[in-house]
Scaffold this active site. Structure first.
Site, PDB file in Angstrom:
ATOM      1  N   LYS A 159       1.163  -1.719  -0.174  1.00 57.47           N
ATOM      2  CA  LYS A 159       0.067  -0.492   0.091  1.00 57.47           C
ATOM      3  C   LYS A 159       0.995   1.213   0.184  1.00 57.47           C
ATOM      4  CE  LYS A 159      -3.854  -2.338   2.123  1.00 57.47           C
ATOM      5  NZ  LYS A 159      -4.359  -2.902   1.192  1.00 57.47           N
ATOM      6  N   CYS A 160       1.844   1.026  -1.207  1.00 55.81           N
ATOM      7  CA  CYS A 160       2.886   2.124  -0.821  1.00 55.81           C
ATOM      8  C   CYS A 160       2.978   2.563  -2.639  1.00 55.81           C
ATOM      9  CB  CYS A 160       4.461   1.934  -0.979  1.00 55.81           C
ATOM     10  SG  CYS A 160       5.362   2.778  -0.862  1.00 55.81           S
ATOM     11  N   GLY A 161       3.360   4.400  -2.637  1.00 53.97           N
ATOM     12  CA  GLY A 161       3.350   4.728  -3.526  1.00 53.97           C
ATOM     13  C   GLY A 161       3.887   4.268  -4.344  1.00 53.97           C
ATOM     14  N   THR A 163       3.945   1.107  -4.936  1.00 54.00           N
ATOM     15  CA  THR A 163       4.021  -0.723  -5.059  1.00 54.00           C
ATOM     16  C   THR A 163       3.886  -0.218  -6.798  1.00 54.00           C
ATOM     17  OG1 THR A 163       2.533  -0.334  -2.821  1.00 54.00           O
ATOM     18  CG2 THR A 163       2.300  -2.443  -4.314  1.00 54.00           C
TER      19      THR A 163
END
Length: 164
Positions: A35-37, A39
């Site tokens: 859930k990371c930018g 990803t």
């Protein structure tokens, strides 16, 4: 521990990922999160694996190490992480169970990487990349800003693959 091949970690789907099984192969170790930018870098990592390692017994092994250390961006269970990676990015490279990669509770592999790479190599966010040569030594590391398909990463991977 003297080299990357001396480590083993629990696998995302059970069992153990024993890095000694890849002795003589270059490794790209990446701390990941769903859930990371950053990803979408899973796609580039899968491409590196498919291009340089999956079907080559001497090729690159990409190893994903999920971590919830940064922004709580990997909250899921092992099953949820595996399903997400497979469904959204077709990830087929080896993945470990969720681990701690920063601070005093960091797993031994990440303490070793920090020692070998120096203070600045310690992960400060998700998707740090650590390139290991055929001798099991850290040769280069990249911040999350270096995409897996960037010229710098691809050139470094080429160099360790061709260095026999």
């Amino acid at each position: 521990m003297t080299c990357a091949y001396d480590f083993s970690l629990p696998g995302l789907e059970g069992g153990t990922l024993d890095f000694s099984a890849w002795r003589g192969r270059p490794l790209l170790i990446v701390n990941t999160a769903s859930k990371c930018g950053f990803t979408p870098q899973y796609e580039g990592l899968q491409h590196l694996w498919a291009t340089f390692g999956r079907n080559d017994p001497d090729g690159l092994v990409v190893i994903g190490i999920p971590s919830n250390d940064f922004g709580k961006q990997e909250p899921g269970s092992a099953k949820e992480i595996g399903t997400f990676c497979s469904r959204n990015y077709g990830v087929g490279f080896p993945m470990t169970a969720k681990e701690t990669v920063k601070g005093g509770d960091a797993i031994p592999l990440f303490r070793w990487l920090a020692h070998e790479g120096g203070f600045l190599s310690r992960p400060r966010w998700n998707f740090y990349k650590y390139l290991i040569d055929r001798e099991g030594k850290l040769v280069r590391w990249f911040t999350p800003l270096a995409r897996p398909d960037s010229a710098g990463v691809v050139e470094a991977v080429h160099r360790v693959i061709l260095d026999r």
